[in-house]
Write an enzyme that holds these catalytic residues in place. Sequence first.
Site, PDB file in Angstrom:
ATOM      1  N   ASN A  12     -33.082   3.822 -50.371  1.00  0.00           N
ATOM      2  CA  ASN A  12     -33.169   3.840 -48.995  1.00  0.00           C
ATOM      3  C   ASN A  12     -33.994   4.876 -49.048  1.00  0.00           C
ATOM      4  O   ASN A  12     -33.052   6.295 -48.049  1.00  0.00           O
ATOM      5  CB  ASN A  12     -31.715   3.807 -48.204  1.00  0.00           C
ATOM      6  N   LYS A  14     -35.656   5.688 -46.144  1.00  0.00           N
ATOM      7  CA  LYS A  14     -35.151   6.103 -44.904  1.00  0.00           C
ATOM      8  C   LYS A  14     -36.481   6.725 -44.599  1.00  0.00           C
ATOM      9  O   LYS A  14     -37.880   5.884 -44.579  1.00  0.00           O
ATOM     10  CB  LYS A  14     -34.990   6.821 -44.139  1.00  0.00           C
ATOM     11  N   HIS A  99     -28.985  -2.920 -41.423  1.00  0.00           N
ATOM     12  CA  HIS A  99     -28.164  -0.616 -41.758  1.00  0.00           C
ATOM     13  C   HIS A  99     -27.883  -0.380 -40.597  1.00  0.00           C
ATOM     14  O   HIS A  99     -28.436  -0.969 -39.292  1.00  0.00           O
ATOM     15  CB  HIS A  99     -29.751   0.099 -42.451  1.00  0.00           C
ATOM     16  N   GLU A 101     -28.515   1.972 -39.118  1.00  0.00           N
ATOM     17  CA  GLU A 101     -29.271   2.783 -38.103  1.00  0.00           C
ATOM     18  C   GLU A 101     -30.167   1.478 -37.078  1.00  0.00           C
ATOM     19  O   GLU A 101     -30.931   2.695 -36.562  1.00  0.00           O
ATOM     20  CB  GLU A 101     -29.692   3.629 -39.196  1.00  0.00           C
ATOM     21  N   GLU A 168     -20.868   0.244 -46.320  1.00  0.00           N
ATOM     22  CA  GLU A 168     -21.834   1.842 -46.329  1.00  0.00           C
ATOM     23  C   GLU A 168     -20.879   1.693 -44.666  1.00  0.00           C
ATOM     24  O   GLU A 168     -21.029   1.680 -43.632  1.00  0.00           O
ATOM     25  CB  GLU A 168     -23.210   1.816 -45.577  1.00  0.00           C
ATOM     26  N   GLY A 174     -25.252  10.086 -44.949  1.00  0.00           N
ATOM     27  CA  GLY A 174     -25.555  11.462 -44.796  1.00  0.00           C
ATOM     28  C   GLY A 174     -24.861  12.061 -44.432  1.00  0.00           C
ATOM     29  O   GLY A 174     -24.874  13.304 -43.526  1.00  0.00           O
ATOM     30  N   SER A 213     -23.162   8.759 -48.840  1.00  0.00           N
ATOM     31  CA  SER A 213     -22.603   9.586 -49.355  1.00  0.00           C
ATOM     32  C   SER A 213     -22.708  10.039 -50.987  1.00  0.00           C
ATOM     33  O   SER A 213     -22.468  10.554 -51.346  1.00  0.00           O
ATOM     34  CB  SER A 213     -21.853  10.497 -49.281  1.00  0.00           C
TER      35      SER A 213
END
Length: 252
Positions: A12, A14, A99, A101, A168, A174, A213
């Site tokens: 991904n 992003k 996701h 986000e 996730e 991240g 991560s």
Amino acid sequence: MAGNLRPLVAGNWKMNGLKASTEVLRAIINDYDAALAGRVDLLVCPPATLLTAFADLAQGHRVAIGAQDCHSELAGAFTGDISAEMIADAGAAAVIVGHSERRAGHGESDADICAKAKAAWRAGLLPIVCVGETRAQRDAGQTLAVVERQVAQSVPDTLPADVVIAYEPVWAIGTGLTPTTGDVAEVHGAIRRQLVARYGGQGESIRLLYGGSVKPSNAAELMAVEHVNGALVGGASLFAADFLAIARGCCG
């Protein structure tokens, strides 16, 4: 790694990547040799501006291209949005939906994500449905309740085609932090049991990815966990060598 399910490693990207980034994809394609391709599937999900260029470059090769989101509607007055049909028309084969986000930054509900998964199937795409808890939810002991609710409400009741679920933990994305292998095993095991209870034998064939991560140094350990059938990779997927090293970690 669960039994006979072929692992998938999805990158991904992003909001990263310009036209020059096709060289990264070219390097992935060139180093994804027959031996590795025989053991693990690779998927790269660039920003929408690069979908067509990446799909054109990957045509005739083993690396698949996916998108990072889609709208649930076929077409219409949705400024700035992209339909699943547009993604398929660009040459992509899959799309990430739900996701964290998108859930947090765009206020997407489980119902929104379920509609997007259905749209992906409508367009002939593979939906990768993301689920995961926040740090506060984990600290409150709510991890399994949160994840199981997201799976129940984000994945449609009927599966007309293949679907992938990516776990996730939000706090691991991240940050450089990862849950223990025991934590991953607990969540992936719970998801698998939920899927089998809901879909019967079909639930055994759904690939479950771990994300958050993931990097070359921890990929093999994470991918060895039962019911982990691959990885959804963020920052490390921007580098061909790291992405391929993670893929090799799936085959350990």
